[in-house]
Design a protein around this motif. Structure first.
Motif, short mmCIF file in Angstrom:
data_model
loop_
_atom_site.label_atom_id
_atom_site.label_comp_id
_atom_site.label_asym_id
_atom_site.label_seq_id
_atom_site.Cartn_x
_atom_site.Cartn_y
_atom_site.Cartn_z
N ALA A 25 0.81 -1.22 0.00
CA ALA A 25 0.00 0.00 0.00
C ALA A 25 0.84 1.27 0.00
O ALA A 25 0.41 2.30 -0.52
CB ALA A 25 -0.94 0.00 1.21
N THR A 26 2.06 1.21 0.54
CA THR A 26 2.92 2.40 0.56
C THR A 26 3.60 2.62 -0.78
O THR A 26 4.07 3.73 -1.06
CB THR A 26 4.01 2.28 1.64
OG1 THR A 26 4.88 1.19 1.33
CG2 THR A 26 3.40 2.07 3.02
N ALA A 27 3.68 1.58 -1.61
CA ALA A 27 4.28 1.67 -2.95
C ALA A 27 5.70 2.21 -2.91
O ALA A 27 6.10 2.98 -3.79
CB ALA A 27 3.40 2.53 -3.87
N GLY A 28 6.47 1.79 -1.93
CA GLY A 28 7.89 2.16 -1.91
C GLY A 28 8.72 1.25 -2.80
O GLY A 28 9.77 1.68 -3.31
N SER A 29 8.27 0.03 -2.98
CA SER A 29 8.96 -0.90 -3.86
C SER A 29 7.92 -1.81 -4.49
O SER A 29 6.94 -2.18 -3.84
CB SER A 29 10.02 -1.72 -3.11
OG SER A 29 9.42 -2.49 -2.09
N ILE A 30 8.17 -2.19 -5.74
CA ILE A 30 7.23 -3.01 -6.49
C ILE A 30 7.94 -4.30 -6.90
O ILE A 30 8.78 -4.29 -7.81
CB ILE A 30 6.73 -2.29 -7.75
CG1 ILE A 30 6.29 -0.86 -7.43
CG2 ILE A 30 5.60 -3.09 -8.39
CD1 ILE A 30 5.16 -0.76 -6.45
N PRO A 31 7.67 -5.43 -6.24
CA PRO A 31 8.27 -6.70 -6.66
C PRO A 31 7.87 -7.03 -8.09
O PRO A 31 6.69 -6.88 -8.47
CB PRO A 31 7.70 -7.72 -5.67
CG PRO A 31 7.31 -6.91 -4.47
CD PRO A 31 6.84 -5.61 -5.03
N LEU A 32 8.83 -7.49 -8.89
CA LEU A 32 8.56 -7.77 -10.30
C LEU A 32 8.60 -9.26 -10.61
O LEU A 32 7.60 -9.84 -11.00
CB LEU A 32 9.56 -7.01 -11.18
CG LEU A 32 9.56 -5.49 -11.01
CD1 LEU A 32 10.62 -4.85 -11.89
CD2 LEU A 32 8.18 -4.90 -11.30
N TYR A 33 9.75 -9.90 -10.46
CA TYR A 33 9.88 -11.30 -10.85
C TYR A 33 10.97 -11.96 -10.02
O TYR A 33 11.88 -11.32 -9.51
CB TYR A 33 10.24 -11.42 -12.34
CG TYR A 33 11.48 -10.63 -12.74
CD1 TYR A 33 12.75 -11.18 -12.62
CD2 TYR A 33 11.36 -9.32 -13.21
CE1 TYR A 33 13.88 -10.44 -12.96
CE2 TYR A 33 12.48 -8.59 -13.56
CZ TYR A 33 13.74 -9.15 -13.43
OH TYR A 33 14.86 -8.42 -13.77
N GLN A 34 10.83 -13.27 -9.87
CA GLN A 34 11.87 -14.06 -9.22
C GLN A 34 13.03 -14.21 -10.18
O GLN A 34 12.86 -14.44 -11.38
CB GLN A 34 11.32 -15.44 -8.82
CG GLN A 34 12.13 -16.13 -7.74
CD GLN A 34 11.41 -17.34 -7.17
OE1 GLN A 34 10.19 -17.46 -7.27
NE2 GLN A 34 12.16 -18.26 -6.55
#
Length: 748
Positions: free
Chosen positions: A697-706
């Motif tokens: 919810a804070t959108a400080g980091s966005i995980p993309l892919y392993q």
């Protein structure tokens, strides 16, 4: 070096909440069923074979990124090489299974369990009676107690990188007999299984001097299937040999040599026999696969390739022309080219003895958004960036060409297969162009005139493409300018070689925002933004229309050069420039195109690998960046410093711990603190999932892919390759007996 991985767990994991209606998150609990993370996305690939099929003896030469600076995993400069040594030579009470879950290691432990919870938590370890150090002394309570005192944080003379968990211990003592160790905690600690793995002998942890210096270059006493024979800084080797006092299964290999090899030199090192096993990048993996005959090894794909008929004709003309000096240069160039081709072909022949074993690393790549200042300090802008991204497409770009599951990562705190995993990304939401534009407008970023290009900047077009006299696509009919992509390269001296590439926000080259689909199949690309291929009129159907054509419905919300208070919305996107960074740059290009569609411009700055993390990520000199975190079997402990809310210091500085996005909340801190203090595993899992939803919810980091794990291995080696989550079993690695083949199936 591998630029985007911050480091394994053995190293310290180095690396305001809005209530407005538009940003309110209605559900902050983790989504998904309890068994959602029961299966890893990819199994390990190690050519598993039973021990009786392996020959006795042999040397395994294994490439590492760098010689370990220390053999003490609890020091700040420990690295992946340090971890590899420790796994082979030291006790670990718990090791990870194929799902990344801690399991008791029976070679050291008969049992370990919580025997009391009131008034205090007490854990009793019952040791394997055969477990001894290489000097013959039994492993016992003295070793546990010495390690606790060294890592408790109470004695500043010990130069430790972390003390999490050890700082909660009240005392360590002998149990009912010499085989029992009794550990009493002052505070409840859910992740107690993370402790004493690895365990060092009291010779290393007993005094500050021994801890700080005694285990940096040698380990005189160990207790694993192998022991450290020597570290050779001249040859850049760490040599491990069989431990004669090892009580478990005798190691099949006589010797393991960890040898330093740069990432971009590994194919050559494999070919000349310098190493037998090496993690490789996609381009070298493709080369090795071709050599093995999967696609055929073609000379023109090598370093001497690319000789077209036109080039051959020009070369002939120079050689037979009247300019003798030019002819001499051409003869030298041809001689060098023939030599390069001969070397390449010899290497390809040698590489036929290798194969690529592939899985997914226990690590994920994320887009980090620096929320300390600038546009991204506004959570609405961070949310807009997140809504602009098609994470599924980004995962496909990296993983689909490798034949690996292209599934976006849904959690900051665990990966699929681990107990705590649940896809909590719904707390933020997926790609939504309209929502992104609305958030930007709400934050005050609206279309408007933007200052023209700076003197010396090139017009739009792919890097290296000559000007053809066509109109400047970065300039619209009304004279305003489109803010695009500035591509900088910083050398080690700090000077910039600036190359400006203008990209039109909102341009559509294809359905997924890139020029065609070739890029999704080919990993080795230059740093050219994908949309630029079709910026010129006629390049993309529907991108341009004759003057006077009526605007389509909804055109008023189209992306354009956004500005606020006279300043354009442009984010500095920092990337590494060294070998092996092709994949990250490719992902960055896709992200740039996606952001352009909602009116967010990016300025790409490429920096050296050496300064990327130290001078940019850790110091906060970036707006956007791509880097990776390893997953952990103990997220309540290990993730706490990564997502902790930054705290202002007395001197005015900001203590961010390892939260390099500078974005955190009290709620996340509280949830992780509660998770680490409960002894109910179900409750701990639920708290971790709730914390992850808050982080989304804070959108400080966005995980993309392993991250993909590609390992080149000699074909006659078994039980080694891409391990996935599982801790390697070093005593089972070895060469197949003659006339036997390793199983092609991954380990169960």
């Amino acid at each position: 070096m591998s630029y985007d991985g911050v480091g394994p767990r053995s190293v310290t994991r180095s690396v305001a909440f809005l209530a407005a209606g538009a940003l309110a998150v209605p559900l902050l609990a983790g989504c998904g069923s309890d068994d959602e993370g029961s299966k890893p996305l990819a199994a390990q690939d190690i050519a598993a074979a039973p021990r009786d099929r392996l020959a006795d003896g042999g040397t395994l030469r294994w490439a590492v990124d760098a010689m370990p600076q220390t053999l003490n995993t609890y020091q700040a400069d420990a690295d992946a090489g340090t971890t590899r040594v420790a796994q082979a030579v030291l006790p670990a009470m718990f090791r990870l299974d194929e799902s990344g879950r801690p399991q008791r290691d029976a070679d050291y432990l008969d049992s370990a369990r919580v025997v009391e919870t009131e008034p205090k938590q007490v854990v009793v370890y019952r040791l394997n009676q055969q477990a001894v150090w290489s000097d013959g002394r039994e492993i016992g309570a003295e070793d546990f107690a010495a390690q606790w005192r060294a890592l408790s944080g109470k004695d500043s003379a010990y130069w430790t990188a972390r003390n999490a968990g050890y700082d909660r211990i009240e005392k360590v003592e002998r149990g009912a007999n010499d085989l029992e160790v009794r550990v009493t905690f002052a505070k409840p600690y859910a992740d107690w299984r993370s402790l004493f793995s690895p365990l060092y002998p009291k010779d290393v942890t007993g005094t500050a001097d021994a801890f700080n210096d005694g285990a940096r270059k040698k380990l005189k006493v160990s207790a694993g299937p192998f022991a450290v024979q020597r570290t050779d800084t001249k040859d850049k080797d760490v040599v491990l040999t069989r431990n004669p006092r090892w009580w478990g299964h005798t190691a099949k290999l006589s010797e393991i040599v960890l040898h330093e090899v740069p990432r971009d030199k590994r194919a050559a090192a494999l070919a000349d026999g310098t190493v037998d096993v090496a993690d490789v990048d996609p381009s070298e993996a493709d080369r090795i696969t071709q050599a093995a005959g999967a696609q055929g090894s073609l000379p023109f794909q090598g370093p001497a390739g690319g000789r077209t008929a036109a080039k051959a004709l020009r070369s002939w003309a120079v050689l037979h022309g009247s300019d003798e000096e030019a002819a001499r240069h051409e003869r030298r160039a041809l001689k060098k080219q023939r030599k390069s081709l001969a070397t390449y072909l010899r290497q390809q022949e040698a590489l036929r003895d290798f194969e690529i074993r592939k899985s997914l690393e226990p690590a994920y790549t994320q887009l980090a958004l620096n929320g300390a200042d600038g546009p991204l300090a506004d959570e609405r802008v961070r949310h807009a960036v997140a809504h602009a991204l098609n994470r599924a497409e980004l995962a496909r770009v990296v993983l689909q060409p490798l034949g690996l599951p292209a599934v976006p990562v849904g959690s900051h705190l665990a990966l699929s297969g681990q107990d705590a995993y649940a896809d909590s990304s719904d707390a933020l939401g997926g790609q939504d162009t309209a929502q992104a534009r609305a958030l930007l407008a709400d934050a005050g970023w609206v279309p408007g005139p933007v200052t023209a290009q700076k003197k010396g900047e090139k017009a739009a077009g792919a890097e290296g493409h000559p000007s053809d006299g066509s109109p400047d696509p970065s300039q619209s009919d009304d004279g305003t300018y489109i803010v695009g992509v500035n591509d900088h390269v910083e050398d080690n001296k700090g000077h910039d070689d600036q190359r400006a590439n203008r990209q039109q926000p909102g341009h559509r080259g294809s359905e997924d925002g890139h020029a065609g689909d070739g890029g999704a199949r080919q990993l080795a690309q230059d740093g050219r933004p994908y949309a630029q291929e079709h910026l010129k009129q006629g390049g993309a159907p529907g991108a341009y229309a004759p003057k006077g054509t009526a605007a389509p419905a909804g055109a008023g919300a189209k992306a354009g050069p956004l500005a606020k208070d006279g300043k354009p919305l442009s984010l500095r996107f920092v990337l590494p420039s060294g070998p092996g960074s092709d994949t990250l740059r490719k992902v960055a290009d896709r992200i740039t195109a996606m952001l352009g569609k909602v009116g967010i411009a990016t300025e790409i700055t490429k920096v050296s690998d050496e300064s990327y993390f130290r001078d940019h990520i850790a110091s906060g000199q970036y707006d956007l960046a791509l880097y990776s975190w390893p997953s952990s079997a103990f997220p309540a402990t290990d993730a706490r410093p990564i997502y902790a809310k930054p705290v202002p210091g007395a001197d005015g500085s900001l203590n961010v711990q390892q939260n390099y996005t500078r974005v955190g909340t009290d709620q996340v801190d509280q949830l992780l603190d509660q998770a680490v203090a409960t002894l109910d595993q179900g409750e701990e899992r639920d708290l971790i999932r709730k914390a992850d939803a808050r982080i989304w919810a804070t959108a400080g980091s966005i995980p993309l892919y392993q991250r993909p794990q590609l390992t080149a291995v000699r074909k006659d080696l078994a039980n080694i390759g891409s391990f996935g989550f599982r801790t390697p079993v070093y005593e089972d690695m070895g060469y197949l007996k003659k006339d036997l083949k390793a199983s092609s199936s991954p380990a169960a």
